[in-house]
Structure formats: structure tokens, C-alpha cells
Write an enzyme that holds these catalytic residues in place. Structure first.
Site, mmCIF file in Angstrom:
data_model
loop_
_atom_site.group_PDB
_atom_site.id
_atom_site.type_symbol
_atom_site.label_atom_id
_atom_site.label_comp_id
_atom_site.label_asym_id
_atom_site.label_seq_id
_atom_site.Cartn_x
_atom_site.Cartn_y
_atom_site.Cartn_z
ATOM 1 N N THR A 204 3.836 -6.133 9.459
ATOM 2 C CA THR A 204 4.592 -6.853 7.813
ATOM 3 C C THR A 204 5.388 -5.739 8.506
ATOM 4 O OG1 THR A 204 2.682 -7.299 6.298
ATOM 5 C CG2 THR A 204 4.582 -6.603 5.265
ATOM 6 N N ARG A 232 -2.749 -19.808 2.373
ATOM 7 C CA ARG A 232 -2.987 -18.202 2.293
ATOM 8 C C ARG A 232 -1.481 -17.026 2.178
ATOM 9 N NH1 ARG A 232 -1.319 -13.307 5.328
ATOM 10 N NH2 ARG A 232 -3.557 -11.972 5.016
ATOM 11 N N ILE A 233 -1.921 -16.693 1.388
ATOM 12 C CA ILE A 233 -0.965 -15.460 1.150
ATOM 13 C C ILE A 233 -2.016 -14.268 1.323
ATOM 14 C CG2 ILE A 233 0.719 -14.417 -0.851
ATOM 15 C CD1 ILE A 233 0.386 -17.672 -1.990
ATOM 16 N N GLY A 234 -1.135 -13.305 1.835
ATOM 17 C CA GLY A 234 -1.781 -11.935 1.796
ATOM 18 C C GLY A 234 -1.120 -11.453 1.343
ATOM 19 N N THR A 255 0.643 -2.200 5.102
ATOM 20 C CA THR A 255 0.748 -3.430 6.452
ATOM 21 C C THR A 255 -0.405 -2.969 6.433
ATOM 22 O OG1 THR A 255 1.468 -3.771 8.863
ATOM 23 C CG2 THR A 255 1.372 -1.406 8.029
ATOM 24 N N ASP A 257 -4.301 -6.035 8.216
ATOM 25 C CA ASP A 257 -5.363 -7.020 7.322
ATOM 26 C C ASP A 257 -5.278 -7.131 6.058
ATOM 27 O OD1 ASP A 257 -6.388 -7.062 9.900
ATOM 28 O OD2 ASP A 257 -8.681 -5.636 9.233
#
Ligand SMILES: *[C@@H]1O[C@H](CO)[C@@H](O)[C@H](O)[C@H]1NC(C)=O
Ligand SMILES: *[C@@H]1O[C@H](CO)[C@@H](O)[C@H](O)[C@H]1NC(C)=O
Length: 346
Positions: A204, A232-234, A255, A257
Site C-alpha cells: 500500500t 473485501r476491504i482492508g 502497510t 496484512d
């Protein structure tokens, strides 16, 4: 428009360089060595832009350049082959935030996040509805797929959809493609996240900008993780997870997982450690250590800066044997150009 203005202004920068003070502000700090993004954010600050303008234009460079294939269009196809984007921008002066999650068919996600901040009293818009909002704000609706993302997806299908992010489903997700269903009698699965997962490229751009007046801003932009479950939204668009900024304490961005990171609000926590008197180095490291207690193999990094311009990074890379240091980019008033720095993983 903004780009042309930046070019015109660039000629002024030589003069500015001579007038640099000993205070290390302004400051631009971002995850990964995305030099053009850092440089553009810096120029924005030098040309009279705000910290928010710097974060927006800096992250937008990565969206156009498709930094590492993990920001912007044409990267990280989800399990249906679609690229969707998450982005956020936060104003540390007003504590106003704009964010988009699962944004579809719009390239400039951080630009849309800025519009959420400027033109709504909401914080986070998601999915098709965020796309409609973006169109109403004048953004172009266009396909985000490219030959690269289509090839990645075709290859994944040919590998029986391996790897993926399902568990405790039938058919067995470690061997077969879906659609998946929960088994009627749920088998206990002891394996924790990350025990079997490889590094699929959870990157990211996370960026912090501090204006010379001390105003802070932070933001993120990403296309998430390859082969993620549709929808999915992180962590990136979640305030306090992907990024956080507060003029009275500092700013941070993360940034890695995202599904793990967002459970710990690492950016918020880092800023709170700095508010409590910790140095940026200790704040970043403590955040990473807290997550490692539960997820020893997680991959993630946090960048931290306090309001006087000290900065640091903490990173955990245990999942990646080949990876012992995390690289990031910094540009402050003591530097002649963006500098790539490294930190040893904890
Ligand atoms: C950075 O910008 C330069 C000049 O516009 C360009 O040539 C280069 O390809 C860019 N770098 C990346 C990684 O896109
Ligand atoms: C920022 O961190 C540096 C290094 O730890 C420290 O010397 C400085 O006092 C901090 N600034 C603030 C405002 O806490």
C-alpha cells in the site's frame, strides 16, 4: 491541472532549497520507496499546498504509476478478476476524514476520498455506491482491468484458485475453487491466519505530510490483496488503522496484512504512544510488538512522525525469509532530495 501547476512551481524550488532552516519541517514520509510520490507531495508543500494537498497528490502519483502493482488500476485482481480500490485521507488539524472502500471502476481513489472529506459529513463510502458518488463528483467510470490483471486471474484459476482466503468451507478451499459453503458440522480449524499463508503482496502507499506550520495529514491508497474475496476491504480506508493524523501528537500510516492490522488500529495507537511521550521509534516498535504477540508471523510496517518532524518506522517481516529490512521514503527540509531509508524488521 495540478500537475501543470507543479511543473511551473518546480522552477522556484532551487531558491527554496537555499532558504532551508534547521527545523526538519516540512516532512513527507511514505511506506515503500515510491520516489515519485514522495517528490510530488514535497513539491506540493513547497508550492503553497497544504498537508492534505501533499498527501492527495503524492498518493495519486502511485495510483497513476501503479506502484508495485499494489496501488491503482490493473493490480491485485480479486477472486472474480476485478480490481477494487481502498483509500483514505485524514486532516490532522480538523480530524476530518474521507475514505472509500471496495471502490469500483474509478482510478483516482484518493481523489474520491478527498471529495468525501470535502463535500460530505460522512467518513467512509463503499462499493458501487461509492462509484456513484465518484461519478457525481466528476470522476470517470472506467474498467480497472488490464492484460496484467487478467493474466494474473487466469493463472490463479488454472491453479485451482490457490492461494485464497477461505477456511472451514466445502469444497476444501486449499484444493478447489468455489463457490464455497459452510459445512453442516463445522470442523474446528486450529490453524491461525498466517501459518499457512504466503506473502501475496500486501502493499500500500501510506503517506504522512507535515506542513512547516505543523499541520499534519495522512493517507493511503491500495488495490488490496491479490485474489481477495469479492467485497473485501482492508485496513487502508479505516481511520486509525491505515493512517491517522493529529496535530497535537503526530501522524502514522501502516502497510502489510490489512486483515490483521485493522484489528489493532496501529496508526491510532502509534499516535497515542507519541502523545504519551514516546519517540516515533518506540511508538512504531511498540505497535508492531503488540500485534506480534497474537500473530507472530504477520507482515506489516508502521511509519510514525511526531509534530516536530522526528520520524521512524517499525516493521515485522517474519513471514518473508528473504525480507529482513523494510524500506521507506522520506523528504524533509534537511534533505536535498527524497531519501530511501531502511529499518531492520523486528
Ligand atoms: C517517475 O517519474 C519519472 C519522470 O516522470 C518517470 O520517467 C519514471 O518512470 C517514474 N517512475 C516510476 C517508478 O514510475
Ligand atoms: C519528537 O521525537 C523526538 C525524538 O524522540 C523528541 O526529541 C521530540 O521532543 C519529539 N517531539 C515532540 C513534540 O514530542
Amino acid at each position: 491541472m495540478a500537475r501543470r501547476w507543479l511543473l511551473l512551481c518546480a522552477q522556484l524550488l532551487l531558491g527554496v532549497a537555499l532558504a532551508r532552516s534547521a527545523r526538519p519541517l516540512p516532512l513527507v514520509l511514505n511506506t515503500w520507496p515510491f520516489r515519485n510520490a514522495t517528490e510530488t507531495a514535497w513539491k506540493m508543500l513547497m508550492c503553497g499546498g497544504s498537508a492534505l494537498d501533499a498527501v492527495e497528490t503524492g498518493c495519486a502519483v502511485c495510483e497513476r504509476e501503479q506502484c508495485d502493482g499494489t496501488v491503482g488500476f490493473g493490480g491485485s485482481p480479486d477472486e472474480f478478476g476485478e480490481t477494487t480500490l481502498d483509500a483514505m485521507i485524514m486532516d490532522g488539524t480538523t480530524m476530518n476524514v474521507g475514505a472509500v472502500g471496495d471502490l469500483r471502476r474509478i482510478k483516482n481513489a484518493i481523489g474520491v476520498a478527498r471529495k468525501v472529506l470535502e463535500h460530505t459529513t460522512h467518513t467512509l463510502l463503499a462499493g458501487e455506491s461509492a462509484t456513484k458518488f465518484a461519478e457525481s463528483m466528476g470522476f470517470v467510470n472506467e474498467d480497472l482491468s488490464t492484460d496484467t490483471s487478467r493474466a494474473l486471474h487466469a493463472d490463479w484459476l488454472a491453479r485451482n484458485c490457490q492461494p485464497n482466503y477461505w477456511r472451514n468451507v466445502i469444497p476444501d478451499a486449499s484444493k478447489y475453487c468455489g463457490p464455497y459453503k459452510p459445512p453442516s458440522i463445522l470442523k474446528q480449524d486450529g490453524s491461525a491466519y498466517g501459518e499457512t499463508g504466503a506473502h501475496y503482496g500486501h502493499d500500500t502507499i501510506g503517506m504522512i505530510a507535515i506542513h512547516k506550520t505543523g499541520h499534519t495529514a495522512a493517507g493511503t491508497s491500495t488495490n488490496g490483496i491479490k485474489f481477495k474475496i469479492h467485497g473485501r476491504i482492508g485496513d487502508s480506508p479505516i481511520p486509525g488503522a491505515g493512517a491517522y493524523a493529529d496535530d497535537t501528537a503526530g501522524a502514522a500510516a501502516a502497510t502489510g496484512d490489512g486483515d490483521i492490522l485493522m484489528r489493532f488500529l496501529p496508526s491510532y495507537q502509534a499516535v497515542e504512544y507519541m502523545r504519551g511521550g514516546e519517540s516515533p521509534t518506540t511508538a512504531c516498535q511498540k505497535v508492531i510488538s503488540r500485534i506480534q504477540k497474537y500473530f507472530p508471523k504477520f507482515f506489516g510496517a508502521v511509519i510514525c512522525a511526531n509534530v516536530t518532524g522526528s520520524y521512524a518506522t517499525g516493521a515485522a517481516c517474519n513471514k518473508l525469509p528473504e525480507f529482513t529490512q523494510f524500506r521507506f521514503m522520506v523528504y524533509n527540509s534537511l534533505m536535498e532530495q527524497p531519501v530511501e531509508e531502511k529499518v531492520d524488521c523486528i
